[in-house]
Design a protein around this motif. Structure first.
Motif, mmCIF file in Angstrom:
data_model
loop_
_atom_site.group_PDB
_atom_site.id
_atom_site.type_symbol
_atom_site.label_atom_id
_atom_site.label_comp_id
_atom_site.label_asym_id
_atom_site.label_seq_id
_atom_site.Cartn_x
_atom_site.Cartn_y
_atom_site.Cartn_z
ATOM 1 N N UNK A 161 0.831 -1.206 0.000
ATOM 2 C CA UNK A 161 0.000 0.000 0.000
ATOM 3 C C UNK A 161 0.865 1.255 0.000
ATOM 4 N N UNK A 162 1.943 1.233 0.770
ATOM 5 C CA UNK A 162 2.837 2.390 0.820
ATOM 6 C C UNK A 162 3.524 2.607 -0.527
ATOM 7 N N UNK A 168 1.021 7.456 -6.245
ATOM 8 C CA UNK A 168 -0.273 8.158 -6.278
ATOM 9 C C UNK A 168 -1.408 7.250 -6.762
ATOM 10 N N UNK A 169 -1.260 5.943 -6.558
ATOM 11 C CA UNK A 169 -2.313 5.004 -6.917
ATOM 12 C C UNK A 169 -3.110 4.705 -5.650
ATOM 13 N N UNK A 170 -3.998 5.614 -5.291
ATOM 14 C CA UNK A 170 -4.681 5.527 -4.006
ATOM 15 C C UNK A 170 -5.730 4.412 -3.971
ATOM 16 N N UNK A 171 -6.356 4.146 -5.104
ATOM 17 C CA UNK A 171 -7.336 3.051 -5.127
ATOM 18 C C UNK A 171 -6.647 1.718 -4.848
ATOM 19 N N UNK A 172 -5.508 1.496 -5.489
ATOM 20 C CA UNK A 172 -4.761 0.264 -5.253
ATOM 21 C C UNK A 172 -4.273 0.198 -3.810
ATOM 22 N N UNK A 177 -4.612 -2.113 1.766
ATOM 23 C CA UNK A 177 -4.857 -1.864 3.183
ATOM 24 C C UNK A 177 -6.110 -2.594 3.667
ATOM 25 N N UNK A 178 -7.150 -2.578 2.839
ATOM 26 C CA UNK A 178 -8.387 -3.289 3.200
ATOM 27 C C UNK A 178 -8.123 -4.786 3.343
ATOM 28 N N UNK A 208 -4.506 7.670 3.501
ATOM 29 C CA UNK A 208 -4.889 7.469 2.112
ATOM 30 C C UNK A 208 -6.226 8.145 1.819
ATOM 31 N N UNK A 209 -7.157 8.027 2.752
ATOM 32 C CA UNK A 209 -8.461 8.669 2.582
ATOM 33 C C UNK A 209 -8.328 10.184 2.563
#
Length: 359
Positions: A161-162, A168-172, A177-178, A208-209
């Protein structure tokens, strides 16, 4: 296509199915390790698929694979004239072959691939492989029963996730993280134990949010994290993000009120009247002068305030509260907080040669 795959010999079918599970692009050396065969032997077996147009070679100059510059199976990263990567020529062909494999077989293959990539990456100290490892581990998580391995997968999801956030791939990043958070929840009540990994997964989700615009969701998550945080170093991080969010919402009275409360919890009391603020600011500035007097830049660098995570968090919280004080025209508090922050930062400023220009 399914009929053609089923008509292959057992050995060729195994080669094709393992290649498909690696991905639409695959490294023949990694495939060889999976099959416990030499790379030359597997390359020969791929020739039939190449002729049939199933796959096509990728020139080394166009390769973007994680193994591009790594020696595997005793084969150098790019022997002259060798091809180490192939790509399935058509996505529809790739998907049809992949879907023709039973779900249980796919899970077993993905788990085997994940463990192999992790082992190779660890043995060769390779960086940046976490996304590829998690891609396979997450597809096989339902058949992983070992508690420690599940925690490892959760940790790898945090690292992946980091990496995604850095691109800048926040969806991925949120997906990784989920996955990491779900692994913990599936093992029982994740907040019942003091586990920094679960805290960090949730904190990274909140970050991230924030950067992806989910401010209300981030705020709600931070309240949950704060309610369950026990370690002092974790509380610093939560306070920082909460006040940062309040400032982003423009709610400066809340930043001042809650920020003062946070700092008080951390042992830093901010005076409430102008006279006390001025007196403390003068004392802090005097302390700065005493700390740097007759010291060389190297001695300043070696002072204990450097590289102290808790101190860093306090600095940032004070800067955010100071900004709120400035925007709310609470100038006395603003001056005090800037003096307090300066007393923390002075060692870095002096070491960088910039303190002499401050007034």
């Amino acid at each position: 296509m399914t009929k053609r795959v089923n008509s292959l010999s057992k050995d060729l079918k195994e080669v094709l199915e393992n290649a498909v599970c690696i991905g639409q692009t695959f490294d023949v050396r990694l495939l060889s390790l999976l099959l416990h065969q030499r790379t030359a032997q597997v390359t020969n077996q791929l020739w039939d698929f190449l002729k049939a147009g199933f796959i096509k070679p990728i020139p080394f100059t166009e390769s973007k694979g994680i193994w591009r510059d790594t020696s595997l199976d005793g084969l150098a990263n790019h022997p002259v004239g060798a091809v180490i990567e192939y790509n399935f020529a058509f996505e529809s062909v790739y998907e049809e072959i992949y879907n023709s494999i039973s779900s249980s077989s796919r899970e077993r293959m993905h788990l085997k691939i994940a463990r192999l990539i992790y082992a190779v990456a660890s043995s060769k100290s390779l960086q940046g492989t976490e996304i590829e490892i998690c891609k396979h581990y997450n597809l096989a998580i339902s058949i992983v029963s070992d508690h420690q391995e599940r925690k490892l997968i959760s940790s790898l999801n945090l690292q992946a996730a980091e990496l995604a956030m850095s691109d800048f791939n926040f969806d991925q990043s949120k997906t990784f993280l989920a996955n990491g958070i779900k692994i913990f929840k599936d093992m029982g009540d994740p907040w019942s134990h003091s586990d920094h990994l679960f805290f960090n997964l949730n904190l990274q989700m909140a970050k991230c949010l924030v950067v992806d615009g989910g401010l209300d969701e981030a705020k709600a998550l931070l309240n949950v994290i704060e309610a369950h945080s026990q370690a002092k170093c974790n509380i610093y991080k939560v306070y920082y993000l909460q006040r940062h969010l309040d400032a982003m919402f423009g709610d400066f009275p809340v930043v001042l009120r809650e920020g003062r409360s946070n700092l008080n919890d951390l042992g830093i009391t901010i005076p409430s009247n102008i006279g006390e603020c001025k007196a403390l600011a003068e004392d802090l500035l005097e302390d700065i002068e005493m700390r740097i007097k007759n010291k060389t830049p190297q001695e300043i660098i070696n002072l204990s305030k450097i590289a102290d995570e808790e101190s860093d968090m306090i600095q940032v919280i004070m800067l955010i509260v100071a900004f709120a004080a400035y925007r709310s025209s609470t100038r006395a508090m603003f001056a005090l907080l800037i003096a307090m922050v300066t007393s923390y930062f002075v060692t870095l400023l002096v070491a960088d040669g910039r303190f002499a220009g401050m007034s």
